[in-house]
Design an enzyme around this catalytic site. Structure first.
Site, mmCIF file in Angstrom:
data_model
loop_
_atom_site.group_PDB
_atom_site.id
_atom_site.type_symbol
_atom_site.label_atom_id
_atom_site.label_comp_id
_atom_site.label_asym_id
_atom_site.label_seq_id
_atom_site.Cartn_x
_atom_site.Cartn_y
_atom_site.Cartn_z
ATOM 1 N N ASP A 95 0.743 -1.226 -0.098
ATOM 2 C CA ASP A 95 0.028 -0.034 0.020
ATOM 3 C C ASP A 95 0.887 1.367 -0.012
ATOM 4 O O ASP A 95 0.495 2.323 -0.423
ATOM 5 C CB ASP A 95 -1.002 0.112 1.364
ATOM 6 N N ASP A 98 5.926 0.103 2.962
ATOM 7 C CA ASP A 98 6.196 -1.186 3.608
ATOM 8 C C ASP A 98 5.448 -2.309 2.855
ATOM 9 O O ASP A 98 5.067 -1.780 1.880
ATOM 10 C CB ASP A 98 6.547 -1.016 5.037
ATOM 11 N N TYR A 261 -6.014 1.537 8.376
ATOM 12 C CA TYR A 261 -6.968 2.252 7.707
ATOM 13 C C TYR A 261 -8.296 2.361 8.282
ATOM 14 O O TYR A 261 -9.361 1.645 7.591
ATOM 15 C CB TYR A 261 -6.979 2.067 6.367
ATOM 16 N N GLU A 481 6.333 9.753 2.643
ATOM 17 C CA GLU A 481 6.319 8.549 2.148
ATOM 18 C C GLU A 481 5.153 8.795 0.802
ATOM 19 O O GLU A 481 4.429 9.458 0.896
ATOM 20 C CB GLU A 481 5.324 8.064 3.352
#
Ligand SMILES: *[C@@H]1O[C@H](CO)[C@@H](O)[C@H](O)[C@H]1NC(C)=O
Ligand SMILES: *[C@@H]1O[C@H](CO)[C@@H](O)[C@H](O)[C@H]1NC(C)=O
Ligand SMILES: *[C@@H]1O[C@H](CO)[C@@H](O)[C@H](O)[C@H]1NC(C)=O
Ligand SMILES: *[C@@H]1O[C@H](CO)[C@@H](O)[C@H](O)[C@H]1NC(C)=O
Ligand SMILES: *[C@@H]1O[C@H](CO)[C@@H](O)[C@H](O)[C@H]1NC(C)=O
Ligand SMILES: *[C@@H]1O[C@H](CO)[C@@H](O)[C@H](O)[C@H]1NC(C)=O
Ligand SMILES: *[C@@H]1O[C@H](CO)[C@@H](O)[C@H](O)[C@H]1NC(C)=O
Ligand SMILES: *[C@@H]1O[C@H](CO)[C@@H](O)[C@H](O)[C@H]1NC(C)=O
Ligand SMILES: *[C@@H]1O[C@H](CO)[C@@H](O)[C@H](O)[C@H]1NC(C)=O
Ligand SMILES: *[C@@H]1O[C@H](CO)[C@@H](O)[C@H](O)[C@H]1NC(C)=O
Ligand SMILES: *[C@@H]1O[C@H](CO)[C@@H](O)[C@H](O)[C@H]1NC(C)=O
Length: 575
Positions: A95, A98, A261, A481
């Site tokens: 996603d 990582d 999430y 990220e």
């Protein structure tokens, strides 16, 4: 047996798609992003950006990589996914930075990309990127199909978030076992099921050529009615699952999924799934059902962000698109009013967002990590709505506002930094990506190795802080990220710019050295060094082990500290 099955799937995949070009498209060296093009349509720099944005997804692939893999530094990985439940759940995408796989945000990204490729899809054609779009979508959808092995079962996450967050390294030593988390009839998840239904339905519309109206460029040329029908079947089953099972947010059934999430509600997913399905099935009653959800779940007057969790701002626009295309479904007038009330709030003020000094649309709390995502999603919605706007003035203002956000993201900002990796010499050098970094010392993410091993071409990073400052620091995940849902709106925007923007993306005017590291250190969920003022600056070093969390003074062990960094709270922590 398993290997044979895998082989079959991989070969099937390679044969089923729009043929990939030979030689393949490869990202160009970032230095070429500082050389203005000769312009024209399609503009080669916009085409190249679109290609890079898709290339990023290829770098995020999990599972057995096909021979056509263009990301030479990636390896096949996580080949045991699903073994714990005796299923093949290999494939799909990691996603973000990582190695977990998360269905809820993946569904949102895929829905967004298919919707964009329905409206602005000819941009992919013009840029010769449609084969890669098809490849990307099938890599997602084929995995979602595996994750939906029976009507009322959907796998919503692969791998334990904490375990994965405690690992920083390449794709060959990913910690195992990787658990498979599901929702089902006894432990349902309305949002995750409906969100996946919406993705399948939106993509079925794309693959079936079900366009909204001639106001848009038309879909990318990848039509395949067999595939469209298969996708529609999954959409229907998942929608039935979502509506017939007990209604509940999915993290109540799968607490593990709430670490990364957590969903804030399911009314928006139910409504958008019903809407995409109404279009797919030409069903007035599903359209009316979506209207019922819209009022039942009080989705009117929402002024917040559009993202992987919140689809609400997209609803009036989709209602309006469908009503315009088929007035027998509903009257467009009220949807226009609803959509413009939201979009006017962005463009003319009055919404929940405000403009940073540098011009970025910023939502208090939501933009505190990944600030570009709400802004790019807003730009995407504005452009999609344009052809339906009630006045010429709005058409102009919406376009200009959206262009301003895109320009900002591509370098017209106080940092002079385009926030897409590998686009220009000033692009971020240190995306928070375990696989691209080449490092394997979790205590020394920033300096080991000193230079990121691989260029993660096409990755849209989180973005700057509310003072328009961007710290290009690998450990600072709120800013650096990448994630599969961050790239999604930029893909649609780039496809749209390919269609008719003769001038280059802003960054071709930025020469090497334009980005200057801001003074001090960041102050965000990953770093507190900058919060107490410049005297606390560690000059690029981070104080390992001791972090002052926002909840108070807490001293974490090293792994605990990392777990904390990785825990992205109410936002988008799954990586
Ligand atoms: C259409 O998609 C199906 C399912 O993936 C595939 O088997 C078939 O080969 C595709 N057809 C064409 C013409 O690409
Ligand atoms: C890109 O080009 C520059 C200048 O020619 C060179 O120094 C650099 O190594 C190249 N980068 C990559 C990743 O090839
Ligand atoms: C993961 O970490 C969070 C935050 O530290 C903690 O609350 C949660 O219980 C952990 N989950 C598991 C499955 O260990
Ligand atoms: C893929 O494998 C090669 C060879 O073992 C290794 O050098 C490379 O770092 C691996 N890639 C990743 C992302 O770990
Ligand atoms: C249904 O899902 C729950 C929650 O993930 C899980 O604990 C349970 O084992 C599942 N049921 C079956 C029959 O697999
Ligand atoms: C560019 O194309 C988009 C999408 O088709 C359209 O909405 C917009 O009005 C066009 N802009 C110009 C200046 O032609
Ligand atoms: C699965 O769903 C489809 C369509 O909703 C339905 O036709 C079929 O009977 C269902 N299968 C089972 C086993 O319930
Ligand atoms: C959708 O249904 C209506 C009747 O409700 C019909 O007139 C129309 O032709 C159908 N459209 C398509 C694309 O099948
Ligand atoms: C409905 O939503 C609006 C705006 O989001 C909010 O102000 C209002 O309190 C909500 N009403 C109910 C009944 O939840
Ligand atoms: C749509 O609604 C508007 C406002 O409620 C109304 O003025 C208009 O006549 C309606 N159009 C149709 C075709 O019913
Ligand atoms: C990892 O980094 C830490 C902090 O710089 C250092 O003390 C340690 O020796 C490194 N470990 C390895 C295996 O290099």
């Amino acid at each position: 047996m398993r290997n044979l099955f895998l082989l079959f799937l991989v070969c099937g995949h390679a044969l089923a798609q729009v043929p990939l070009p030979l030689p393949p498209f490869m990202p160009q060296n970032a230095s070429l992003g500082a050389i203005p093009s000769t312009g024209g349509v399609p503009n080669p720099q916009w085409s190249s950006l679109l290609g890079n944005l898709l290339f990023f997804y290829e770098a995020q692939r999990s599972g057995k990589l096909p021979s056509t893999n263009r990301v030479k530094w990636r390896n096949s990985s996580a080949l045991s996914d699903g073994q714990d439940v005796k299923l093949d759940l290999t494939g799909g995408y990691y996603d973000a930075g990582d190695y977990i796989k998360c269905t809820f945000p993946l569904s949102a990204a895929v829905m967004s990309i298919c919707w964009g490729a329905t409206d602005f899809g000819k941009g992919y054609d013009l840029a010769n990127q449609t084969p890669y779009l098809d490849d990307m979508l099938r890599w997602s959808l084929d995995w979602l199909v595996k994750a939906h092995p029976s009507n009322d079962t959907l796998f919503v996450q692969i791998a334990d978030t904490n375990l994965t967050n405690a690992y920083w390294g390449g794709d060959q030593n990913i910690p195992e076992p990787r658990a498979s988390y599901q929702i089902n009839n006894t432990s349902p998840g309305t949002d995750a099921a409906a969100g996946a239904a919406a993705a399948f339905a939106a993509c079925s519309n794309l693959y079936a050529n079900r366009v909204f109206s001639s106001s848009y460029s038309g879909p990318a040329t990848l039509q395949n009615s067999t595939y469209a029908a298969a996708l529609l079947e999954h959409a229907q089953q998942l929608y039935n699952f979502a509506t017939s099972a007990r209604k509940v947010v999915y993290q109540q059934s799968v607490p593990e999924a709430g670490v990364a999430y957590p969903s804030s509600g399911y009314g928006d997913e139910l409504a958008i799934a019903a809407l995409f399905l109404s279009w797919a099935q030409n069903s007035t009653s599903l359209y009316q059902q979506a209207q019922t959800y819209y009022s039942q779940y009080n989705l009117s007057d929402y002024q917040g962000v559009f993202n992987w969790d919140s689809k609400t701002p997209g609803l009036p626009i989709l209602f309006a698109q469908i009503a315009q295309a088929n007035p027998s479904f509903g009257n467009i007038t009220n949807w226009r009013t609803e959509a413009e009330s939201y979009l006017d709030g962005i463009v003319y003020g009055g919404g929940e967002g405000y403009s940073t000094r540098g011009g970025l649309l910023y939502y208090p709390s939501d933009s505190e990590d990944a600030s570009l995502n709400p802004a790019l999603n807003a730009a995407m919605l504005l452009n999609r709505y344009l052809p339906l706007a009630s006045t010429e003035k709005r058409k102009q203002d919406y376009y200009n506002y959206a262009k301003g956000q895109v320009d900002y993201a591509l370098g017209k900002n106080p940092m002079s930094m385009p926030y897409v990796v590998g686009a220009n010499p000033n692009s971020p050098q240190n995306p928070h990506s375990a696989m691209a970094s080449g490092g394997n010392n979790i205590s020394d993410i920033n300096n080991s190795p000193p230079q990121e091993a691989y260029v993660l071409y096409g990755a849209v990073v989180g973005g700057p802080d509310k003072y328009d400052r961007f710290f290009d620091i690998r450990a600072d995940w709120p800013e650096t990220e990448p994630a599969i849902d961050y790239n999604a709106p930029m893909l649609t925007l780039a496809a749209m710019h390919v269609l008719n923007d003769t001038s280059d993306p802003f960054y071709t005017s930025l020469q090497a050295g334009a980005y200057q590291k801001p003074a001090g250190m960041p102050c965000d969920a990953a770093y507190t060094d900058g919060c107490g003022g410049p005297q606390l600056s560690k000059g690029g070093q981070i104080a390992m082990g001791v972090v002052i969390g926002f909840a108070g003074v807490v001293i974490f062990s090293l792994v605990g500290w990392w777990g904390w960094l990785s825990w992205r709270g109410d936002y988008d922590p799954c990586y």
